[in-house]
Scaffold this motif. Structure first.
Motif, PDB file in Angstrom:
ATOM      1  N   ALA A   1       0.823  -1.208   0.000  1.00  9.11           N
ATOM      2  CA  ALA A   1       0.000   0.000   0.000  1.00  9.11           C
ATOM      3  C   ALA A   1       0.860   1.262   0.000  1.00  9.11           C
ATOM      4  CB  ALA A   1      -0.930   0.000   1.215  1.00  9.11           C
TER       5      ALA A   1
ATOM      6  N   LEU B   1       0.746   5.180  -4.609  1.00 12.05           N
ATOM      7  CA  LEU B   1       0.748   6.516  -5.210  1.00 12.05           C
ATOM      8  C   LEU B   1       2.045   6.805  -5.966  1.00 12.05           C
ATOM      9  CD1 LEU B   1      -1.031   8.596  -2.438  1.00 12.05           C
ATOM     10  CD2 LEU B   1      -1.997   7.678  -4.521  1.00 12.05           C
TER      11      LEU B   1
ATOM     12  N   ALA C   1     -10.965   0.416   2.427  1.00 14.36           N
ATOM     13  CA  ALA C   1     -10.185   1.018   3.526  1.00 14.36           C
ATOM     14  C   ALA C   1      -9.003   1.807   2.973  1.00 14.36           C
ATOM     15  CB  ALA C   1      -9.704  -0.074   4.481  1.00 14.36           C
TER      16      ALA C   1
ATOM     17  N   LYS D   1     -10.238   5.084   1.272  1.00 13.48           N
ATOM     18  CA  LYS D   1     -10.657   6.088   2.262  1.00 13.48           C
ATOM     19  C   LYS D   1      -9.477   6.608   3.076  1.00 13.48           C
ATOM     20  CE  LYS D   1     -15.445   4.594   2.608  1.00 13.48           C
ATOM     21  NZ  LYS D   1     -16.340   3.616   3.253  1.00 13.48           N
ATOM     22  N   THR D   2      -8.455   5.768   3.256  1.00 16.87           N
ATOM     23  CA  THR D   2      -7.256   6.217   3.972  1.00 16.87           C
ATOM     24  C   THR D   2      -6.492   7.240   3.139  1.00 16.87           C
ATOM     25  OG1 THR D   2      -7.082   4.065   5.043  1.00 16.87           O
ATOM     26  CG2 THR D   2      -5.144   5.461   5.135  1.00 16.87           C
TER      27      THR D   2
ATOM     28  N   GLY E   1      -8.542  10.443   3.373  1.00 11.04           N
ATOM     29  CA  GLY E   1      -8.456  11.049   4.699  1.00 11.04           C
ATOM     30  C   GLY E   1      -7.096  11.659   4.974  1.00 11.04           C
ATOM     31  N   THR E   2      -6.034  10.938   4.606  1.00 17.69           N
ATOM     32  CA  THR E   2      -4.682  11.435   4.859  1.00 17.69           C
ATOM     33  C   THR E   2      -4.418  12.686   4.018  1.00 17.69           C
ATOM     34  OG1 THR E   2      -3.997   9.144   5.195  1.00 17.69           O
ATOM     35  CG2 THR E   2      -2.250  10.764   4.970  1.00 17.69           C
TER      36      THR E   2
ATOM     37  N   ASN F   1      -6.464  15.671   5.307  1.00 14.94           N
ATOM     38  CA  ASN F   1      -5.914  16.137   6.575  1.00 14.94           C
ATOM     39  C   ASN F   1      -4.634  16.916   6.364  1.00 14.94           C
ATOM     40  OD1 ASN F   1      -7.076  15.489   9.301  1.00 14.94           O
ATOM     41  ND2 ASN F   1      -7.487  13.588   8.224  1.00 14.94           N
ATOM     42  N   MET F   2      -3.817  16.458   5.417  1.00 13.56           N
ATOM     43  CA  MET F   2      -2.556  17.157   5.197  1.00 13.56           C
ATOM     44  C   MET F   2      -2.778  18.508   4.557  1.00 13.56           C
ATOM     45  SD  MET F   2       0.372  14.405   4.597  1.00 13.56           S
ATOM     46  CE  MET F   2       1.538  15.733   4.764  1.00 13.56           C
TER      47      MET F   2
ATOM     48  N   LEU G   1      -3.855  20.720   7.212  1.00 10.12           N
ATOM     49  CA  LEU G   1      -2.730  20.984   8.109  1.00 10.12           C
ATOM     50  C   LEU G   1      -1.796  22.050   7.508  1.00 10.12           C
ATOM     51  CD1 LEU G   1      -1.842  19.767  10.822  1.00 10.12           C
ATOM     52  CD2 LEU G   1      -0.274  18.323   9.573  1.00 10.12           C
TER      53      LEU G   1
ATOM     54  N   LEU H   1      -4.066  14.359  12.964  1.00  7.95           N
ATOM     55  CA  LEU H   1      -3.591  15.584  12.317  1.00  7.95           C
ATOM     56  C   LEU H   1      -4.470  16.784  12.656  1.00  7.95           C
ATOM     57  CD1 LEU H   1      -2.418  14.292   8.828  1.00  7.95           C
ATOM     58  CD2 LEU H   1      -1.071  14.697  10.865  1.00  7.95           C
ATOM     59  N   ASN H   2      -5.753  16.552  12.822  1.00  6.42           N
ATOM     60  CA  ASN H   2      -6.631  17.696  13.060  1.00  6.42           C
ATOM     61  C   ASN H   2      -7.647  17.418  14.164  1.00  6.42           C
ATOM     62  OD1 ASN H   2      -5.909  19.668  10.860  1.00  6.42           O
ATOM     63  ND2 ASN H   2      -6.245  17.789   9.684  1.00  6.42           N
TER      64      ASN H   2
ATOM     65  N   GLU I   1     -14.750   4.759  10.004  1.00  5.62           N
ATOM     66  CA  GLU I   1     -14.230   4.617   8.642  1.00  5.62           C
ATOM     67  C   GLU I   1     -12.802   5.115   8.560  1.00  5.62           C
ATOM     68  OE1 GLU I   1     -16.758   4.692   5.148  1.00  5.62           O
ATOM     69  OE2 GLU I   1     -18.030   6.058   6.289  1.00  5.62           O
ATOM     70  N   ALA I   2     -12.062   4.546   7.631  1.00 13.08           N
ATOM     71  CA  ALA I   2     -10.642   4.879   7.477  1.00 13.08           C
ATOM     72  C   ALA I   2     -10.433   6.366   7.210  1.00 13.08           C
ATOM     73  CB  ALA I   2     -10.030   4.055   6.346  1.00 13.08           C
ATOM     74  N   ARG I   3     -11.409   7.006   6.573  1.00 11.99           N
ATOM     75  CA  ARG I   3     -11.288   8.421   6.250  1.00 11.99           C
ATOM     76  C   ARG I   3     -11.161   9.291   7.512  1.00 11.99           C
ATOM     77  NH1 ARG I   3     -15.894   8.907   3.660  1.00 11.99           N
ATOM     78  NH2 ARG I   3     -15.275   8.391   1.553  1.00 11.99           N
TER      79      ARG I   3
ATOM     80  N   LEU J   1      -7.417   9.882  11.109  1.00 11.38           N
ATOM     81  CA  LEU J   1      -6.489  10.946  11.481  1.00 11.38           C
ATOM     82  C   LEU J   1      -7.207  12.154  12.092  1.00 11.38           C
ATOM     83  CD1 LEU J   1      -3.972  10.798   8.502  1.00 11.38           C
ATOM     84  CD2 LEU J   1      -3.718   9.821  10.765  1.00 11.38           C
ATOM     85  N   ASN J   2      -8.539  12.109  12.087  1.00  7.68           N
ATOM     86  CA  ASN J   2      -9.299  13.150  12.777  1.00  7.68           C
ATOM     87  C   ASN J   2      -9.495  12.824  14.252  1.00  7.68           C
ATOM     88  OD1 ASN J   2      -9.640  14.598  10.428  1.00  7.68           O
ATOM     89  ND2 ASN J   2     -11.557  13.559   9.903  1.00  7.68           N
TER      90      ASN J   2
ATOM     91  N   VAL K   1      -3.754  -0.149   5.888  1.00  5.76           N
ATOM     92  CA  VAL K   1      -4.122   1.222   6.271  1.00  5.76           C
ATOM     93  C   VAL K   1      -2.885   1.982   6.765  1.00  5.76           C
ATOM     94  CG1 VAL K   1      -5.360   2.558   8.039  1.00  5.76           C
ATOM     95  CG2 VAL K   1      -6.562   0.811   6.697  1.00  5.76           C
TER      96      VAL K   1
ATOM     97  N   THR L   1      -0.742   2.815   3.872  1.00  5.45           N
ATOM     98  CA  THR L   1      -1.367   3.829   3.018  1.00  5.45           C
ATOM     99  C   THR L   1      -1.192   5.216   3.625  1.00  5.45           C
ATOM    100  OG1 THR L   1      -3.011   2.208   2.292  1.00  5.45           O
ATOM    101  CG2 THR L   1      -3.504   4.510   1.860  1.00  5.45           C
ATOM    102  N   ILE L   2      -1.341   5.314   4.942  1.00 10.24           N
ATOM    103  CA  ILE L   2      -1.121   6.607   5.615  1.00 10.24           C
ATOM    104  C   ILE L   2       0.318   7.059   5.359  1.00 10.24           C
ATOM    105  CG2 ILE L   2      -0.910   7.770   7.858  1.00 10.24           C
ATOM    106  CD1 ILE L   2      -3.219   6.034   8.875  1.00 10.24           C
ATOM    107  N   GLU L   3       1.260   6.165   5.585  1.00  9.56           N
ATOM    108  CA  GLU L   3       2.672   6.492   5.369  1.00  9.56           C
ATOM    109  C   GLU L   3       2.940   6.933   3.934  1.00  9.56           C
ATOM    110  OE1 GLU L   3       4.778   3.319   8.471  1.00  9.56           O
ATOM    111  OE2 GLU L   3       5.115   3.150   6.329  1.00  9.56           O
TER     112      GLU L   3
ATOM    113  N   THR M   1       0.852   7.956   1.536  1.00 10.98           N
ATOM    114  CA  THR M   1       0.176   9.178   1.118  1.00 10.98           C
ATOM    115  C   THR M   1       0.872  10.399   1.718  1.00 10.98           C
ATOM    116  OG1 THR M   1      -1.886   7.923   1.109  1.00 10.98           O
ATOM    117  CG2 THR M   1      -2.076  10.304   0.962  1.00 10.98           C
ATOM    118  N   ALA M   2       1.201  10.322   3.002  1.00  7.74           N
ATOM    119  CA  ALA M   2       1.832  11.452   3.676  1.00  7.74           C
ATOM    120  C   ALA M   2       3.207  11.749   3.073  1.00  7.74           C
ATOM    121  CB  ALA M   2       1.945  11.169   5.165  1.00  7.74           C
TER     122      ALA M   2
ATOM    123  N   VAL N   1       4.912  15.901  12.567  1.00  5.50           N
ATOM    124  CA  VAL N   1       3.624  15.271  12.899  1.00  5.50           C
ATOM    125  C   VAL N   1       3.605  13.854  12.344  1.00  5.50           C
ATOM    126  CG1 VAL N   1       1.146  15.351  12.490  1.00  5.50           C
ATOM    127  CG2 VAL N   1       2.371  17.448  13.005  1.00  5.50           C
ATOM    128  N   LEU N   2       4.203  13.726  11.154  1.00  5.50           N
ATOM    129  CA  LEU N   2       4.184  12.430  10.495  1.00  5.50           C
ATOM    130  C   LEU N   2       5.160  11.439  11.092  1.00  5.50           C
ATOM    131  CD1 LEU N   2       3.970  13.607   6.892  1.00  5.50           C
ATOM    132  CD2 LEU N   2       2.357  12.228   8.159  1.00  5.50           C
TER     133      LEU N   2
END
Lengths: 336, 336
Positions: free
Chosen positions: A211, A215, A231, A234-235, A238-239, A242-243, A246, B129-130, B210-212, B215-216, B232, B235-237, B239-240, B275-276
């Protein structure tokens, strides 16, 4: 070609839908549009009727309606009537920005599966952020919460046909979303899916993908079960959201210097948001049905509707559905 | 308290490990450190020996070794010897930045499960994050690619104990990661897990999340199977990281104005990266074992090692493991 459109689905319906259709109708002379919904409401936003027909109905499916039940009971709902037009050959594709579950049900129960396809899958095209390719396809993002390995293997074939026909990728790289790149990684479903994918002659399977790499454009088609795909999608959303917020906060809370910096960066940061706005890549497509069934975000504005119509036009022009039908029929014959 | 440390695990071992330990030893007078690994290499970076003992061994587990096999066969590996020290009560916790799978296997096969726990889960603490809360816990992020509903229910209890003891959340909100917020959503596993979580008296279950929304800060503890959790997290890693590099690219490619803007924003943007950098929140903890087993990123530098040791100290000081042992033993007695 004729597209049956649920004019009543989505947060900004029917305004955004009608405006998007008018935009598309101006550009594409080869499409006929059938708008299903409340005539008086549709007419409010219909600035040009060229190539557009209204099919009036008072009923519609709400965003919180139970998918299968509403499709079965609300026989006169705009989405259901549009689906039936496709089923009966009076239209070539179905498009809605409404209740996703209900659209999946309409596709499955009314439009119908391609012979040989066990479960259609929902595919979304996402932009890559730093890759050599501009986009990739993720599938299934939510049509099937539980998937068998064979379903995932069929998604790979479907997604591959799509990437060839619509995105012009001659030999789409198909990756299996997994928790490691080695062949022996995964859960029971992905381990078995890996073996099927490896033997699938119709695709160019490049193995497991993680995953973290999606991107970066690690593959053109990434297949997974509908629960994980949902999942992951949506991750990403969401990420990214949020960024962006931020960054805005950073600009606002770090004094005049940062505010000035943000102002200077404005053009660049709006590019950033554009990259995320994947509605420009069109809607999500339910692949594996006898005709294209396409869903766009409930929050879609007219531009996104326009882009999705363009996408549907490409799908219809490419004959990808017919090709897929032939392939799976041929397969069924071989096995039989 | 005594921590057994695999000095040879991770991309920057033993340098980063030893330096991080020295940093922590200076600050915390109540910890004894046992460093397992090649003595000569460890000594190169050991600027202060206070509270630090070296246990020499030549063998180590490589990052690409097969987890279970290497733990079984490499009986003198630094990680294995450290795990055995914990098992035999000569140390209170196990820490490694090495091969994750091998550490999971060491935890499971050597340190051992708490009675009543079917499968330990790997938990990571991520920054929101928020949100109104600064972090949340996600579990399982990869110890079990296949999970039963009962496993997920146990993760909820374990994570809840952890959030109370370590993060001081009096009534942690536990959410089940799902593909919709309604009770009837999900795949077969989450649908059944939902029912178990609803009946779990030990936790404050707030339903599906939900995954979205992760981070909220939608929940303090988010439970899921190890396959989805892993996807998940990655994916966070991904995307960020992609967005940070996209921001950099935006700054570099949009001419002098953007470059100047980026310069003015520099402090703010480095906050963003902080933050990340979730290593500040410590490592991932394998919960459900008789002693804390903690993993940090393979790429961890001395600061991350220091933070993880601080976290292990908090875990040991809180007695959370003993509390969990009592709870599950009591449960087992009740059932028996």
């Amino acid at each position: 070609m004729k597209i049956a459109i649920d004019a009543m689905g989505g947060d900004h319906a029917p305004k955004a839908i009608v405006e998007g259709v008018v935009l598309a109708a101006k550009e594409f002379d080869d499409i006929e549009f059938e708008l299903y919904g409340k005539e008086s409401m549709i007419r409010e936003h219909l600035t040009d009727e060229k190539h557009i027909t209204i099919v009036h109905t008072d009923e519609k499916i709400e965003s919180d309606d139970d998918p299968v039940r509403s499709v079965r009971r609300k026989k006169e709902a705009s989405m259901v009537l549009a689906a039936r037009a496709v089923k009966e050959g009076r239209a070539d594709a179905l498009f809605s920005a409404g209740n996703t579950g209900a659209l999946l049900a309409s596709g499955l129960l009314i439009v119908g599966r391609i012979k040989g396809i066990d479960r259609p899958g929902l595919m979304v095209t996402l932009p890559t952020l730093n890759g050599n390719v501009s986009s990739f396809n993720l599938m299934d993002v939510g049509a099937n919460a539980d998937c068998k390995p064979a379903n995932i293997n069929q998604f790979a074939t479907l997604g591959s046909y799509y990437a060839q026909a619509i995105q012009g990728v001659s030999k789409p790289r198909v990756g299996l979303l997994n928790n490691g790149t080695e062949e022996n990684k995964g859960n029971e479903v992905t381990k078995q899916a890996f073996q099927l994918l490896k033997e699938n002659q119709e695709i160019h399977f490049i193995g497991n993908v993680e995953a973290r790499e999606l991107l970066n454009g690690v593959a053109d088609v990434v297949v997974t079960d509908g629960f994980t795909g949902n999942a992951v999608l949506k991750t990403i959303e969401g990420t990214a959201l949020n960024m962006v917020s931020l960054i805005k906060k950073t600009i606002m809370e770090n004094g005049m210097k940062a505010k000035f910096g943000g102002l200077l960066l404005k053009d660049g940061l709006s590019d950033l948001k554009d990259v995320l706005d994947y509605s420009k890549h069109g809607g999500s497509v339910l692949l594996g049905l006898k005709a294209p069934v396409v869903k766009t975000h409930g929050s879609a504005e007219k531009e996104a509707i326009y882009h999705t119509i363009k996408q549907i036009r490409n799908i219809l022009a490419s004959n990808v559905v017919t090709d897929v039908v032939h392939y799976f029929e041929h397969q069924a014959t071989e096995k039989g």
